[in-house]
Design an enzyme around this catalytic site. Structure first.
Site, short mmCIF file in Angstrom:
data_model
loop_
_atom_site.label_atom_id
_atom_site.label_comp_id
_atom_site.label_asym_id
_atom_site.label_seq_id
_atom_site.Cartn_x
_atom_site.Cartn_y
_atom_site.Cartn_z
N THR A 195 0.80 -1.23 0.00
CA THR A 195 0.00 0.00 0.00
C THR A 195 0.84 1.28 0.00
O THR A 195 0.27 2.37 -0.04
CB THR A 195 -0.90 0.05 1.25
OG1 THR A 195 -0.05 -0.01 2.40
CG2 THR A 195 -1.88 -1.10 1.29
N LYS A 196 2.14 1.17 0.06
CA LYS A 196 2.96 2.37 0.23
C LYS A 196 3.19 3.09 -1.11
O LYS A 196 2.88 2.57 -2.17
CB LYS A 196 4.27 1.99 0.93
CG LYS A 196 4.06 1.43 2.35
CD LYS A 196 3.53 2.47 3.30
CE LYS A 196 2.93 2.03 4.61
NZ LYS A 196 3.55 1.05 5.43
N ASN A 197 3.78 4.29 -1.05
CA ASN A 197 3.89 5.15 -2.24
C ASN A 197 4.70 4.51 -3.36
O ASN A 197 4.44 4.79 -4.52
CB ASN A 197 4.51 6.49 -1.86
CG ASN A 197 3.60 7.34 -0.99
OD1 ASN A 197 2.59 6.84 -0.50
ND2 ASN A 197 3.93 8.59 -0.81
#
Ligand SMILES: *Cc1c(COP(=O)(O)O)cnc(C)c1O
Length: 398
Positions: A195-197
């Site tokens: 889910t991270k950038n």
């Protein structure tokens, strides 16, 4: 009835499903992983080295050490401090459990500090209050992608001879007074979780300036062996190795690194889209009196990992949990980042941390909602989310 707010109300938009998150993986990432699978080298090897070099260059750090997660990165960084029983590490209570757990696993005594009311980042005033002769390190968490007050925190660290390890799981790319996050404290831990950038499925990175320390992390991420698997099994490598210090199994795989290299090239465009979405939420919600929007201090460049709004309970008949349910009923996914550590059973039982001593985080725990923020959202998705939230709050005004 037909005010301008009504015209843009969600009731005028067709119902749609907006999940909290969907990963932005293209054919390029897929091709890079497949190519690595066909190359005959799956785990840590040439692509991991290339990803480390490219990541260090992108951030402006002297060294980058790729690992299997940000949790591993934090543990590895804290392990390098050789904490002795009773040594204390101060971090924000408004974080994911990985931050606190890493401190405990590295042998530290976890000290939870409160956050500032505007950014929900580690409060330097509370940190200064919690310094003791046993304090060894400060772990700021750049909450939601907004860098913490690093000038104040570094000043406290310098004054007391402390190490600063940043939890930058949310903050890629981010800046503070023109400096990139990843080049500010002693060590910085990044996350490439799904889910991270920037994602590699699972993955993490430590950036740092100290070359000797970087070598130590490189050794300890792979069993503490003096030669990593790549050098051991490549033609120029040798079979002989030594273990001088016990290590961990925290290496990245080349399949993950191949994905990371593509994501890193796309990062500027991905970040631009995140900024656009955040700006659109702010424009659409700034006149809603029941909600407080995320603050951005002028000295920062925001990574916009999360868009966290806070409800104003004095203006609402609904609790936050019910608002989340109403959003879900209208097709909108949302989340809570985070339940503060001091309200989780393990930490409540093992830390000397009463909710009344952490008032800002304790209050935020009841009011925060993270709205969907990912690059595949269309402007209409963002409008639907904002208008749905606006309608729910308007219908439940006090
Ligand atoms: C996601 C996250 C982590 C853990 O990252 P992993 O790569 O999943 O280990 C740590 N800290 C914060 C604040 C996070 O949001």
């Amino acid at each position: 009835m037909a005010t301008s707010g009504q015209q843009t109300s969600a009731t005028r938009m067709a119902r749609r499903e907006v999940p909290f998150y969907r990963p932005d993986i293209g054919e390029e990432e897929i091709a890079a992983v497949v190519e690595t699978m066909r190359s005959g080298w799956l785990t840590i090897g040439p692509r991991t080295q290339e990803f480390e070099r490219a990541f260090a260059r992108a951030v402006g750090a002297a060294h980058a050490v790729a690992v299997s997660s940000c949790t591993a990165a934090l543990h590895l960084a804290l392990d390098a401090l050789d904490l002795q029983p009773g040594d204390e590490v101060i971090t924000s209570t408004l974080t994911f459990t990985a931050t606190g757990a890493s401190v405990v696993h590295a042998g530290g005594r976890l000290i939870l500090a409160d956050v500032t009311p505007d950014t929900l980042n580690l409060d330097p005033v509370d940190v200064a209050r919690k310094i003791t002769p046993r304090t060894r390190a400060i772990v700021p968490v750049h909450f939601a992608g907004h860098p913490a007050a690093m000038d104040e925190l570094l000043a406290i660290a310098r004054q007391h001879g402390l190490t600063v390890i940043e939890d930058a799981a949310h903050s890629l790319p981010a800046g503070y007074h023109g400096r990139a996050v990843g080049t500010i404290g002693d060590m910085t831990a990044f996350s490439f979780y799904a889910t991270k950038n920037l994602t590699t499925g699972e993955g993490g990175m430590v950036t740092l300036a100290d070359g000797a320390l970087a070598e130590r992390l490189q050794t300890r991420r792979l069993h503490g062996m003096t030669r990593d698997a790549w050098r051991r099994y490549s033609r120029e490598g040798a079979w002989r190795y030594d273990v001088a210090h016990l290590g961990f199994k925290y290496n990245m795989t080349d399949m993950a690194a191949a994905m990371g290299l593509v994501q890193l090239r796309r990062l500027p465009a991905l970040h631009r889209r995140r900024c656009e979405i955040a700006a659109l939420y702010t424009a659409l919600l700034s006149d809603v009196p029941e909600v407080e929007l995320p603050a951005t201090r002028p000295e920062v460049e925001h990574a916009w990992h999360l868009y966290v709004v806070r409800l104003r309970p004095e203006r609402l008949r609904l609790h936050r949990d019910a608002v989340i349910e109403e959003l879900r009923a209208a097709g909108v996914g949302s989340g809570v980042h985070f339940i503060p550590l001091h309200l989780l059973s393990y930490y409540a039982e093992t830390c000397d941390c009463r909710p009344a001593d952490l008032p800002v985080a304790s209050a935020a725990a009841e009011t925060i909602i993270s709205l969907p923020l990912f690059t595949l959202l269309s402007d209409d998705d963002v409008r639907y989310v904002a208008m749905t939230l606006r309608d729910v709050l308007r219908a439940n005004r006090r």
